[in-house]
Design an enzyme around this catalytic site. Structure first.
Site, PDB file in Angstrom:
ATOM      1  N   SER A   1      -8.068  -4.770   5.173  1.00 29.77           N
ATOM      2  CA  SER A   1      -8.599  -4.706   3.997  1.00 29.77           C
ATOM      3  C   SER A   1      -9.163  -5.927   3.021  1.00 29.77           C
ATOM      4  O   SER A   1      -8.689  -5.930   1.967  1.00 29.77           O
ATOM      5  CB  SER A   1      -7.806  -3.724   3.040  1.00 29.77           C
ATOM      6  OG  SER A   1      -7.480  -2.328   3.660  1.00 29.77           O
TER       7      SER A   1
ATOM      8  N   LEU B   1      10.769 -20.187  -5.161  1.00 31.05           N
ATOM      9  CA  LEU B   1       9.765 -19.373  -4.369  1.00 31.05           C
ATOM     10  C   LEU B   1       8.635 -19.362  -5.159  1.00 31.05           C
ATOM     11  O   LEU B   1       8.558 -19.722  -6.389  1.00 31.05           O
ATOM     12  CB  LEU B   1      10.305 -17.962  -4.305  1.00 31.05           C
ATOM     13  CG  LEU B   1       9.246 -16.948  -3.909  1.00 31.05           C
ATOM     14  CD1 LEU B   1       9.028 -16.849  -2.441  1.00 31.05           C
ATOM     15  CD2 LEU B   1       9.540 -15.283  -4.227  1.00 31.05           C
TER      16      LEU B   1
ATOM     17  N   HIS C   1       2.146   3.619  -9.093  1.00 35.71           N
ATOM     18  CA  HIS C   1       1.978   2.091  -9.306  1.00 35.71           C
ATOM     19  C   HIS C   1       3.104   1.608 -10.301  1.00 35.71           C
ATOM     20  O   HIS C   1       3.550   0.486  -9.837  1.00 35.71           O
ATOM     21  CB  HIS C   1       0.752   2.225 -10.122  1.00 35.71           C
ATOM     22  CG  HIS C   1      -0.719   2.364  -9.331  1.00 35.71           C
ATOM     23  ND1 HIS C   1      -0.534   1.952  -8.116  1.00 35.71           N
ATOM     24  CD2 HIS C   1      -1.599   3.162  -9.969  1.00 35.71           C
ATOM     25  CE1 HIS C   1      -1.801   2.325  -7.699  1.00 35.71           C
ATOM     26  NE2 HIS C   1      -2.384   3.337  -8.656  1.00 35.71           N
TER      27      HIS C   1
ATOM     28  N   ARG D   1     -12.472   2.251  -7.802  1.00 37.04           N
ATOM     29  CA  ARG D   1     -11.417   3.377  -8.077  1.00 37.04           C
ATOM     30  C   ARG D   1     -11.825   3.907  -9.542  1.00 37.04           C
ATOM     31  O   ARG D   1     -12.684   3.154 -10.226  1.00 37.04           O
ATOM     32  CB  ARG D   1     -10.093   2.936  -8.235  1.00 37.04           C
ATOM     33  CG  ARG D   1      -9.535   2.496  -6.948  1.00 37.04           C
ATOM     34  CD  ARG D   1      -8.106   2.391  -6.875  1.00 37.04           C
ATOM     35  NE  ARG D   1      -7.623   1.981  -5.371  1.00 37.04           N
ATOM     36  CZ  ARG D   1      -6.590   1.980  -5.067  1.00 37.04           C
ATOM     37  NH1 ARG D   1      -5.881   2.391  -5.759  1.00 37.04           N
ATOM     38  NH2 ARG D   1      -6.280   1.689  -3.569  1.00 37.04           N
TER      39      ARG D   1
ATOM     40  N   ASP E   1       0.818  -1.127  -0.007  1.00 35.79           N
ATOM     41  CA  ASP E   1       0.035   0.064  -0.008  1.00 35.79           C
ATOM     42  C   ASP E   1       0.855   1.510  -0.007  1.00 35.79           C
ATOM     43  O   ASP E   1       2.077   1.318   0.602  1.00 35.79           O
ATOM     44  CB  ASP E   1      -0.969  -0.007   1.295  1.00 35.79           C
ATOM     45  CG  ASP E   1      -2.031   1.030   1.153  1.00 35.79           C
ATOM     46  OD1 ASP E   1      -2.592   1.327  -0.015  1.00 35.79           O
ATOM     47  OD2 ASP E   1      -2.565   1.461   1.979  1.00 35.79           O
TER      48      ASP E   1
HETATM   49  C1  IPE Z   1      -5.305  -2.814  -0.035  1.00 35.29           C
HETATM   50  O1  IPE Z   1      -5.032  -1.590  -0.329  1.00 35.29           O
HETATM   51  C2  IPE Z   1      -5.410  -3.479  -1.609  1.00 35.29           C
HETATM   52  C3  IPE Z   1      -4.031  -3.689  -2.269  1.00 35.29           C
HETATM   53  C4  IPE Z   1      -3.095  -3.108  -1.727  1.00 35.29           C
HETATM   54  C5  IPE Z   1      -4.204  -4.261  -3.381  1.00 35.29           C
HETATM   55  P1  IPE Z   1      -6.250  -0.428  -0.410  1.00 35.29           P
HETATM   56  O2  IPE Z   1      -5.592   1.191  -0.795  1.00 35.29           O
HETATM   57  O3  IPE Z   1      -7.087  -0.538  -1.536  1.00 35.29           O
HETATM   58  O4  IPE Z   1      -6.894  -0.287   1.015  1.00 35.29           O
HETATM   59  P2  IPE Z   1      -7.808   0.513   1.609  1.00 35.29           P
HETATM   60  O5  IPE Z   1      -8.844   1.038   0.858  1.00 35.29           O
HETATM   61  O6  IPE Z   1      -6.925   1.811   2.127  1.00 35.29           O
HETATM   62  O7  IPE Z   1      -8.602  -0.269   2.958  1.00 35.29           O
HETATM   63  C1  IPE Z   2      -1.568   0.251  -3.391  1.00 34.35           C
HETATM   64  O1  IPE Z   2      -1.421   1.750  -3.456  1.00 34.35           O
HETATM   65  C2  IPE Z   2      -1.876  -0.400  -4.917  1.00 34.35           C
HETATM   66  C3  IPE Z   2      -3.300  -0.978  -4.972  1.00 34.35           C
HETATM   67  C4  IPE Z   2      -4.201  -0.874  -4.186  1.00 34.35           C
HETATM   68  C5  IPE Z   2      -3.522  -1.330  -6.455  1.00 34.35           C
HETATM   69  P1  IPE Z   2      -2.540   2.741  -3.441  1.00 34.35           P
HETATM   70  O2  IPE Z   2      -3.125   2.865  -4.763  1.00 34.35           O
HETATM   71  O3  IPE Z   2      -3.876   2.208  -2.569  1.00 34.35           O
HETATM   72  O4  IPE Z   2      -1.953   3.682  -2.585  1.00 34.35           O
HETATM   73  P2  IPE Z   2      -2.627   4.900  -1.775  1.00 34.35           P
HETATM   74  O5  IPE Z   2      -2.889   3.977  -0.605  1.00 34.35           O
HETATM   75  O6  IPE Z   2      -3.688   5.667  -2.577  1.00 34.35           O
HETATM   76  O7  IPE Z   2      -1.301   5.736  -1.339  1.00 34.35           O
HETATM   77 MG    MG Z   3      -4.330   2.355  -0.658  1.00 34.13          MG
END
Ligand code: IPE
Ligand code: IPE
Ligand code: MG
Length: 230
Positions: free
Chosen positions: A186, A124, A30, A64, A13
Site C-alpha cells: 500500500s 528510540l 481507530h 475515505r 491495518d
Molecule cells: C494502509 O492501510 C495505510 C495505513 C495503515 C495508514 P489501508 O487500509 O489504507 O490500505 P489498503 O487500502 O487496504 O491497501
Molecule cells: C488502519 O486501519 C488505519 C488507517 C488506515 C488509518 P483501517 O482503517 O484501514 O482498518 P480496515 O483495514 O478498514 O479494517
Molecule cells: Mg485498512
C-alpha cells in the site's frame, strides 16, 4: 549470528474491521488502535530498537469519507498532546515522514513542537508516516534534486535520491510487518524496504500485543538475509 534489528516498520491495518467485528463504529477501532501504538512504541523503546516507523495515514487515505478523515486528524492531535509524557518518560524521539504541509496549523504546530521537545531523546526514534506515500516521497525527492541542481554537483543518482527522501539519515528497514491480514505494501517505504524481511500477521491492529511483536522478531532473527549474495 542473529540478524540485527535497527529499523522496524509497521503497517497498522485492521482498525475498521476490529470495530465491525465488535459491532462498533469504525472510529472506535481507530481509538483502540491508538492504544496499541503506545504499547508497541514503549516496548520498542525498552527493547533496543533504534527506529520504529508506523504507517498512520497514507496519501490514499484522503479517499475515505470526510467524517473519518476528520476524526483521524483530531485523534492524531489528541494522541500527540496526551502522550507527550510517554515520549519524555521513555526517552523517545518523535519524527514524521510524509508531506504535512496540508495539515491544519494547530496540528502542524503540535507535530513540530513534539519533534523539537523530543529531539535529544535517545532510546528510540518513533517515526509516524503522515500523509505519506512512497511514490509521493520519491517524486518530491526528485523535484528537490532538479530544483537545487544537485545532480550537477554529485552525479550519483541512487545516493542523491537517498539523501533527499524524508527518511534521509535513517537506516533501511530491516523488518516490515503488516497486521490485519492483507498482503500488500500500500505505497509504504518502497525504496527503504527493498531488502526488508516481510511479515504479514492476521491479527487486527487493535488486538496486536507486544508479545505478538516479540514472536515475529524471534522469527526475523533466524532468517537468512542474503542481499543478493550467497
Ligand atoms: C494502509 O492501510 C495505510 C495505513 C495503515 C495508514 P489501508 O487500509 O489504507 O490500505 P489498503 O487500502 O487496504 O491497501
Ligand atoms: C488502519 O486501519 C488505519 C488507517 C488506515 C488509518 P483501517 O482503517 O484501514 O482498518 P480496515 O483495514 O478498514 O479494517
Ligand atoms: Mg485498512
Amino acid at each position: 549470528m542473529v540478524n540485527a534489528l535497527k529499523h522496524l516498520a509497521i503497517i497498522m491495518d485492521g482498525n475498521g474491521r476490529w470495530a465491525k467485528q465488535k459491532g462498533k463504529i469504525r472510529t472506535q477501532g481507530h481509538k483502540k488502535g491508538a492504544k496499541t501504538i503506545k504499547e508497541i512504541t514503549t516496548w520498542c523503546a525498552k527493547n533496543n530498537i533504534a527506529y520504529l516507523t508506523l504507517y498512520a495515514f497514507s496519501t490514499e487515505n484522503w479517499n475515505r469519507p470526510k467524517s473519518e478523515v476528520d476524526f483521524l486528524m483530531k485523534l492524531l492531535e489528541k494522541y500527540l498532546i496526551d502522550e507527550k509524557k510517554t515520549y519524555l518518560q521513555n526517552n523517545i524521539r518523535f519524527k514524521t515522514i510524509g508531506n504535512i504541509e496540508i495539515f491544519n496549523q494547530p496540528l502542524r504546530r503540535t507535530i513540530e513542537s513534539l519533534e523539537t521537545e523530543t529531539a535529544s531523546n535517545t532510546a528510540l526514534t518513533q517515526i509516524l508516516a503522515l500523509n505519506y506515500g512512497s511514490k509521493d516521497e520519491i517524486a518530491r525527492a526528485c523535484e528537490k534534486i532538479i530544483t537545487t541542481n544537485a545532480y550537477a554537483k554529485n552525479p550519483d543518482m541512487p545516493q542523491l535520491i537517498e539523501a533527499h527522501l524524508d527518511t534521509k539519515g535513517i537506516p533501511d528497514v530491516d523488518l516490515l510487518i503488516r497486521t490485519g491480514g492483507e498482503m500488500r505494501l500500500s505505497n509504504f517505504l518502497l525504496w527503504q524496504a527493498s531488502y526488508a524481511e516481510l511479515f504479514f500477521s492476521p491479527i487486527l491492529w487493535p488486538d496486536f500485543r507486544a508479545d505478538d511483536l516479540a514472536n515475529i522478531i524471534e522469527d526475523f532473527k533466524s532468517r537468512k538475509r542474503r542481499f543478493g549474495g550467497l
